[in-house]
Design a protein around this motif. Structure first.
Motif, PDB file in Angstrom:
ATOM      1  N   ALA A 149    -113.680   7.048  89.724  1.00  0.00           N
ATOM      2  CA  ALA A 149    -114.375   8.318  89.944  1.00  0.00           C
ATOM      3  C   ALA A 149    -115.849   8.127  89.608  1.00  0.00           C
ATOM      4  CB  ALA A 149    -113.779   9.423  89.080  1.00  0.00           C
ATOM      5  N   TRP A 150    -116.719   8.671  90.472  1.00  0.00           N
ATOM      6  CA  TRP A 150    -118.164   8.508  90.344  1.00  0.00           C
ATOM      7  C   TRP A 150    -118.836   9.867  90.207  1.00  0.00           C
ATOM      8  CZ3 TRP A 150    -119.928   3.589  89.950  1.00  0.00           C
ATOM      9  CH2 TRP A 150    -119.085   2.569  90.418  1.00  0.00           C
ATOM     10  N   MET A 151    -120.068   9.861  89.709  1.00  0.00           N
ATOM     11  CA  MET A 151    -120.869  11.076  89.599  1.00  0.00           C
ATOM     12  C   MET A 151    -122.120  10.965  90.457  1.00  0.00           C
ATOM     13  SD  MET A 151    -120.770  11.635  85.439  1.00  0.00           S
ATOM     14  CE  MET A 151    -121.170   9.915  85.004  1.00  0.00           C
ATOM     15  N   ASN A 152    -122.578  12.072  90.987  1.00  0.00           N
ATOM     16  CA  ASN A 152    -123.934  12.192  91.503  1.00  0.00           C
ATOM     17  C   ASN A 152    -124.787  12.635  90.322  1.00  0.00           C
ATOM     18  OD1 ASN A 152    -126.230  12.518  93.106  1.00  0.00           O
ATOM     19  ND2 ASN A 152    -125.723  14.654  93.530  1.00  0.00           N
ATOM     20  N   GLN A 153    -125.390  11.684  89.626  1.00  0.00           N
ATOM     21  CA  GLN A 153    -126.045  11.946  88.346  1.00  0.00           C
ATOM     22  C   GLN A 153    -127.377  12.661  88.560  1.00  0.00           C
ATOM     23  OE1 GLN A 153    -123.907   7.951  86.472  1.00  0.00           O
ATOM     24  NE2 GLN A 153    -126.128   8.060  86.500  1.00  0.00           N
ATOM     25  N   VAL A 154    -127.568  13.761  87.814  1.00  0.00           N
ATOM     26  CA  VAL A 154    -128.728  14.623  88.044  1.00  0.00           C
ATOM     27  C   VAL A 154    -129.526  14.891  86.774  1.00  0.00           C
ATOM     28  CG1 VAL A 154    -127.761  15.722  90.094  1.00  0.00           C
ATOM     29  CG2 VAL A 154    -127.211  16.659  87.847  1.00  0.00           C
ATOM     30  N   HIS A 155    -129.298  14.136  85.718  1.00  0.00           N
ATOM     31  CA  HIS A 155    -130.041  14.262  84.459  1.00  0.00           C
ATOM     32  C   HIS A 155    -129.833  15.630  83.808  1.00  0.00           C
ATOM     33  CE1 HIS A 155    -132.180  10.420  84.791  1.00  0.00           C
ATOM     34  NE2 HIS A 155    -132.188  10.665  86.090  1.00  0.00           N
ATOM     35  N   GLY A 156    -128.594  16.094  83.815  1.00  0.00           N
ATOM     36  CA  GLY A 156    -128.248  17.354  83.178  1.00  0.00           C
ATOM     37  C   GLY A 156    -127.182  17.159  82.129  1.00  0.00           C
ATOM     38  N   ALA A 157    -126.428  18.233  81.844  1.00  0.00           N
ATOM     39  CA  ALA A 157    -125.393  18.171  80.811  1.00  0.00           C
ATOM     40  C   ALA A 157    -124.077  18.773  81.287  1.00  0.00           C
ATOM     41  CB  ALA A 157    -125.863  18.886  79.552  1.00  0.00           C
ATOM     42  N   ASP A 158    -123.909  18.926  82.601  1.00  0.00           N
ATOM     43  CA  ASP A 158    -122.648  19.454  83.117  1.00  0.00           C
ATOM     44  C   ASP A 158    -121.573  18.371  83.089  1.00  0.00           C
ATOM     45  OD1 ASP A 158    -123.694  21.965  83.565  1.00  0.00           O
ATOM     46  OD2 ASP A 158    -124.205  21.564  85.661  1.00  0.00           O
ATOM     47  N   VAL A 159    -120.332  18.812  82.893  1.00  0.00           N
ATOM     48  CA  VAL A 159    -119.185  17.911  82.766  1.00  0.00           C
ATOM     49  C   VAL A 159    -118.126  18.304  83.789  1.00  0.00           C
ATOM     50  CG1 VAL A 159    -117.452  16.951  81.192  1.00  0.00           C
ATOM     51  CG2 VAL A 159    -119.645  17.776  80.284  1.00  0.00           C
ATOM     52  N   ALA A 160    -117.574  17.316  84.479  1.00  0.00           N
ATOM     53  CA  ALA A 160    -116.476  17.557  85.414  1.00  0.00           C
ATOM     54  C   ALA A 160    -115.169  17.075  84.804  1.00  0.00           C
ATOM     55  CB  ALA A 160    -116.726  16.825  86.731  1.00  0.00           C
ATOM     56  N   VAL A 161    -114.118  17.867  84.981  1.00  0.00           N
ATOM     57  CA  VAL A 161    -112.769  17.436  84.630  1.00  0.00           C
ATOM     58  C   VAL A 161    -112.181  16.788  85.874  1.00  0.00           C
ATOM     59  CG1 VAL A 161    -110.485  18.137  83.840  1.00  0.00           C
ATOM     60  CG2 VAL A 161    -112.523  19.288  82.947  1.00  0.00           C
ATOM     61  N   VAL A 162    -111.804  15.525  85.770  1.00  0.00           N
ATOM     62  CA  VAL A 162    -111.445  14.700  86.919  1.00  0.00           C
ATOM     63  C   VAL A 162    -109.951  14.409  86.918  1.00  0.00           C
ATOM     64  CG1 VAL A 162    -111.770  12.423  87.954  1.00  0.00           C
ATOM     65  CG2 VAL A 162    -113.732  13.668  87.050  1.00  0.00           C
ATOM     66  N   ALA A 163    -109.333  14.631  88.075  1.00  0.00           N
ATOM     67  CA  ALA A 163    -107.904  14.344  88.208  1.00  0.00           C
ATOM     68  C   ALA A 163    -107.641  13.068  88.996  1.00  0.00           C
ATOM     69  CB  ALA A 163    -107.190  15.506  88.883  1.00  0.00           C
ATOM     70  N   GLY A 164    -108.639  12.619  89.766  1.00  0.00           N
ATOM     71  CA  GLY A 164    -108.430  11.443  90.599  1.00  0.00           C
ATOM     72  C   GLY A 164    -109.742  10.804  90.978  1.00  0.00           C
ATOM     73  N   PRO A 165    -109.701   9.737  91.764  1.00  0.00           N
ATOM     74  CA  PRO A 165    -110.895   8.992  92.123  1.00  0.00           C
ATOM     75  C   PRO A 165    -111.769   9.740  93.128  1.00  0.00           C
ATOM     76  CG  PRO A 165    -109.007   8.116  93.267  1.00  0.00           C
ATOM     77  CD  PRO A 165    -108.478   9.147  92.324  1.00  0.00           C
ATOM     78  N   GLY A 166    -112.954   9.154  93.399  1.00  0.00           N
ATOM     79  CA  GLY A 166    -113.881   9.750  94.351  1.00  0.00           C
ATOM     80  C   GLY A 166    -115.090  10.324  93.641  1.00  0.00           C
ATOM     81  N   LEU A 167    -115.847  11.165  94.345  1.00  0.00           N
ATOM     82  CA  LEU A 167    -117.065  11.749  93.793  1.00  0.00           C
ATOM     83  C   LEU A 167    -116.734  13.037  93.052  1.00  0.00           C
ATOM     84  CD1 LEU A 167    -120.143  11.516  93.587  1.00  0.00           C
ATOM     85  CD2 LEU A 167    -120.303  12.879  95.690  1.00  0.00           C
ATOM     86  N   ALA A 168    -117.111  13.096  91.778  1.00  0.00           N
ATOM     87  CA  ALA A 168    -116.791  14.252  90.941  1.00  0.00           C
ATOM     88  C   ALA A 168    -117.796  15.378  91.082  1.00  0.00           C
ATOM     89  CB  ALA A 168    -116.708  13.823  89.479  1.00  0.00           C
ATOM     90  N   GLY A 169    -118.899  15.142  91.793  1.00  0.00           N
ATOM     91  CA  GLY A 169    -119.907  16.171  91.979  1.00  0.00           C
ATOM     92  C   GLY A 169    -121.199  15.827  91.263  1.00  0.00           C
ATOM     93  N   SER A 170    -122.131  16.790  91.252  1.00  0.00           N
ATOM     94  CA  SER A 170    -123.445  16.598  90.640  1.00  0.00           C
ATOM     95  C   SER A 170    -123.368  16.942  89.165  1.00  0.00           C
ATOM     96  CB  SER A 170    -124.483  17.464  91.362  1.00  0.00           C
ATOM     97  OG  SER A 170    -124.639  17.023  92.698  1.00  0.00           O
ATOM     98  N   VAL A 171    -122.939  15.977  88.396  1.00  0.00           N
ATOM     99  CA  VAL A 171    -122.729  16.128  86.952  1.00  0.00           C
ATOM    100  C   VAL A 171    -123.207  14.854  86.270  1.00  0.00           C
ATOM    101  CG1 VAL A 171    -120.751  17.691  87.221  1.00  0.00           C
ATOM    102  CG2 VAL A 171    -120.366  15.217  87.100  1.00  0.00           C
ATOM    103  N   ASP A 172    -123.273  14.897  84.948  1.00  0.00           N
ATOM    104  CA  ASP A 172    -123.650  13.707  84.188  1.00  0.00           C
ATOM    105  C   ASP A 172    -122.616  13.299  83.158  1.00  0.00           C
ATOM    106  OD1 ASP A 172    -126.614  12.720  84.821  1.00  0.00           O
ATOM    107  OD2 ASP A 172    -126.482  14.879  85.136  1.00  0.00           O
TER     108      ASP A 172
END
Length: 230
Positions: free
Chosen positions: A53-76
């Motif tokens: 699982a990968w992130m679109n890193q945006v230099h913030g503090a948001d967190v994604a809860v990930v269930a599987g592989p792929g792009l988790a969104g714009s989080v850090d």
């Protein structure tokens, strides 16, 4: 490429180096080449690239809860209880973090740059792990290579902005100018969050030619920190 770090029995981590080549899209390499680099790094660490699982890193503090592989969104930061997913954080001067809470079966990864450090992404990562059942004192965090406080020169106003949020971030460079020490700041945030153990790869990306450094070589590739369950 760096070796496998055992965070706890069955919970592993690792940080790539320049020898593993660029792990990120968007920094000049063709996507197919990046895919091949990722697959090779994954194979050397002992897992399949299709698990990441990968992130679109945006230099913030948001967190994604990930269930599987792929792009988790714009989080850090990402957290997961899935035994099959591998979490990744990219960096080339910023501080990558990977973590595990073995008793709760939780893993996490985060990217803490200057802005993310000020925003408290490491604290947010620990809080999200706790929401999934992890006791903070049962969390093990590995800090990857990053630019050190003696090399990360910034204007005084920028240093003061980060230090207002995390006093430990304030530093002086080796030549006497104002700087930011992300490693000291994040370590302080983790201590304040009650994290039980911190493993520190204290290499400076600017100083070590075996590591990618955006400040030294831009445009340049990115290293990856990975965390996974065996």
């Amino acid at each position: 490429m760096g070796g496998v770090i055992e965070l706890a029995p069955g919970f592993h981590a690792g940080f790539t180096e320049r020898a593993a080549r660029n792990q990120a899209y968007g920094v000049g390499d063709a996507a197919a080449l990046v895919d091949a680099n990722r697959a090779e790094a994954a194979a050397r660490f002992g897992f399949g690239a299709e698990r990441i699982a990968w992130m679109n890193q945006v230099h913030g503090a948001d967190v994604a809860v990930v269930a599987g592989p792929g792009l988790a969104g714009s989080v850090d930061a990402m957290v997961s209880t899935s035994p099959d997913v591998v979490l990744a954080a990219l960096a080339a001067d910023c501080l990558p973090l990977v973590a595990a809470a073995p008793a709760a079966g939780v893993i996490a990864a985060a990217h803490s740059g200057r802005a993310g450090t000020a925003a408290g992404v490491a604290t947010a990562m620990v809080r999200s792990m706790a929401a999934l059942g992890a006791a903070p004192d049962g969390i093990v965090v590995a800090l990857g290579p990053a630019i050190c406080g003696s090399c990360y020169e910034v204007p005084s106003a920028m240093r003061d902005e980060v230090a207002a949020a995390v006093p430990e971030a304030a530093s002086l460079t080796r030549w006497g100018s104002t700087g930011v020490d992300m490693r000291a700041a994040v370590a302080a945030q983790l201590r304040a969050a009650g994290v039980g153990q911190v493993i520190d790869d204290a290499r400076c990306t600017l100083e070590d030619p075996e590591l990618f450094s955006h400040r030294r070589d831009a445009p340049t590739g990115r290293m990856a920190g990975y965390v996974w369950r065996a």
